[in-house]
Design a protein around this motif. Structure first.
Motif, short mmCIF file in Angstrom:
data_model
loop_
_atom_site.label_atom_id
_atom_site.label_comp_id
_atom_site.label_asym_id
_atom_site.label_seq_id
_atom_site.Cartn_x
_atom_site.Cartn_y
_atom_site.Cartn_z
N PRO A 48 11.28 -9.14 -0.76
CA PRO A 48 9.86 -8.77 -0.73
C PRO A 48 8.96 -9.90 -0.23
O PRO A 48 9.09 -11.04 -0.67
CB PRO A 48 9.56 -8.42 -2.19
CG PRO A 48 10.60 -9.15 -2.98
CD PRO A 48 11.83 -9.21 -2.12
N VAL A 49 8.07 -9.55 0.70
CA VAL A 49 7.11 -10.51 1.24
C VAL A 49 5.73 -9.86 1.24
O VAL A 49 5.61 -8.64 1.40
CB VAL A 49 7.47 -10.97 2.67
CG1 VAL A 49 8.76 -11.78 2.67
CG2 VAL A 49 7.59 -9.79 3.62
N THR A 50 4.70 -10.66 1.08
CA THR A 50 3.33 -10.15 1.02
C THR A 50 2.55 -10.57 2.25
O THR A 50 2.59 -11.75 2.65
CB THR A 50 2.62 -10.67 -0.25
OG1 THR A 50 3.39 -10.31 -1.40
CG2 THR A 50 1.22 -10.08 -0.36
N LEU A 51 1.85 -9.61 2.86
CA LEU A 51 1.02 -9.89 4.03
C LEU A 51 -0.37 -10.36 3.60
O LEU A 51 -0.71 -10.36 2.41
CB LEU A 51 0.90 -8.64 4.90
CG LEU A 51 2.18 -8.10 5.52
CD1 LEU A 51 1.85 -6.94 6.46
CD2 LEU A 51 2.93 -9.17 6.28
N ALA A 52 -1.20 -10.70 4.59
CA ALA A 52 -2.56 -11.17 4.30
C ALA A 52 -3.40 -10.10 3.64
O ALA A 52 -4.39 -10.42 2.96
CB ALA A 52 -3.22 -11.63 5.61
#
Length: 435
Positions: A48-52
């Motif tokens: 899991p990665v979070t965008l701006a």
């Protein structure tokens, strides 16, 4: 995650045995929490990665989204100010805990993902490789190239990042530097060769070709072709395939090394790469007659026939192409006439492999029968060449192949009465119906 049918049935049988009410209909499959699913793929997130925009996605899914040219957040539809992807360690740990909690249902814990390489990391390592090569520090350079190799093994994304940040040019320069003393620097040269093949697109760039196409680099590549290490031989063949023919033709031992690659194959990709380079040498090099004669003297002709017999499509096309070029020289044609397999194979491959293979096969047949040798023409008739060529012209082919086929039919037709044509393998499925 979905339980296998067998595992689900086992649980249901267990419930029935315990006398649980409605046990046979009880659904034991755990439900994945919505916030554990990627909004794009709807699958359990592995990285899991979070965008701006503050929305979390699975890295693989959102990278594909961005690489497809999209500039917005899939959920909010807002334009992304940047494509920075920050690992969401909190969600990842929760997902891992949930997997462990439900391991009795056959759910495996997702591994902790490695942090993908960043452009700045690649640039830093490349700078250090340049410095190590300049100082002749073989040990340090080998260590740094090993780091690049590890990055490439981790993911395709890492490979793209390494290639896009100029690593191929740097490695080509280092290879050229250490090639001045190939035996002393064999370790680092082999390490570099292990990385270059997955940078094939960059290998075609001008500066890379200049560096790897130097006399020292080409001699090193040929040296590795002659070694016993199968991996090094294969990597050298893959790199050599992209090198300029004019420079390669001047390197001593290249013909012998390429013949060895065909005689003692190390893998399909290496064989195809070697055949491609041989084709270029015998068809477009300035000294192609001398080179072709040398190939013939080393027994390449019989090796090509062995390859053609059972090779898959791409390899067969390349071998037929080389065979066609070899038949251009007097010695090659004599070798072809002396080998009993040449005519049967050339005729058999017409309409059997591909359009390109058919073109090469007809060209070989045309060169062998062009002398109007009665014995050769009669043998070709007995092998069904006349019928095959008729079918070919009916089906359709390239203009040059059509001209050669028509000329061959005229030659063969004058000898039809002198031969008993037997062709049990001819397949007329390609003939067009007259109605």
């Amino acid at each position: 995650m979905v339980l296998t049918g067998t595992l689900r049935r086992v649980f249901r049988r267990g419930d029935k045995a315990k006398g649980l009410p409605g046990g046979g209909d009880l659904d034991l499959e755990p439900v994945i929490p919505a916030h554990f699913r990627c909004p794009v793929s709807l699958e359990l997130m592995k990285d899991p990665v979070t965008l701006a925009t503050g929305i979390t996605y699975d890295r693989e899914s959102i990278e594909r989204w961005v690489e497809s040219g999209n500039t917005t957040c899939p959920v909010t539809n807002l334009v992304l100010p940047n494509t920075l992807m920050v690992p969401n360690h909190a969600i990842r740990r929760l997902i891992q805990d949930w997997c462990v909690e439900h391991r009795s249902y056959g759910i495996e814990r997702i591994p902790t993902p490695r942090i993908p390489v960043a452009p700045c990391d690649v640039s830093e390592v490349c700078s250090r490789v340049v410095a190590a090569a300049r100082n002749g520090d073989e040990r340090k350079c080998r260590e740094l190239v090993g780091k690049i190799r590890v990055w490439g093994r981790e993911s395709e994304r890492n490979k793209r990042c390494v290639v896009e940040n100029g690593a191929c040019s740097v490695l080509a320069s280092a290879f050229d530097s250490f090639s001045s003393s190939v035996e002393e620097n064999a370790g680092v040269l082999e390490e570099i060769l292990g990385v270059l093949p997955w940078m094939m697109v960059s290998l075609q760039e001008g500066d890379v070709i200049v560096k790897l196409g130097s006399e020292a680099s080409l001699k090193s590549l040929v040296w590795f072709l002659n070694r016993d290490d199968l991996s090094a031989r294969q990597n050298a063949a893959m790199v050599l395939k992209e090198m300029p023919v004019r420079a390669l033709a001047k390197i001593d031992g290249v013909v012998e090394a390429l013949v060895k690659m065909i005689r003692d194959p190390v893998g399909p990709s290496a064989t195809k790469a070697s055949l491609t380079k041989i084709f270029h040498l015998v068809s477009s090099s300035e000294d192609k007659e001398r080179i072709t004669l040398r190939f013939v003297e080393l027994g390449l002709f019989s090796l090509l026939l062995e390859v053609i017999v059972n090779a898959e499509r791409s390899t067969c096309e390349k071998a037929l192409g080389v065979l066609d070029c070899v038949c251009d020289c007097k010695e090659g044609k004599e070798m072809a006439m002396a080998n009993a397999l040449t005519l049967p194979l050339a005729i058999k491959k017409i309409l059997r492999v591909s359009e390109l293979a058919t073109e090469f096969s007809v060209s070989i047949l045309w060169k062998l029968c062009g002398r109007e040798d009665e014995e050769v023409l009669v043998e070709a008739l007995q092998l069904g060449a006349f019928q095959k060529l008729l079918v070919l012209l009916q089906v359709g082919c390239g203009e040059k192949t059509k001209e050669k086929g028509t000329e061959l039919l005229k030659l063969l037709n004058s000898y039809k009465n002198r031969a008993e044509c037997v062709d049990s393998s001819l397949d007329f499925k390609y003939l067009k119906k007259p109605f």
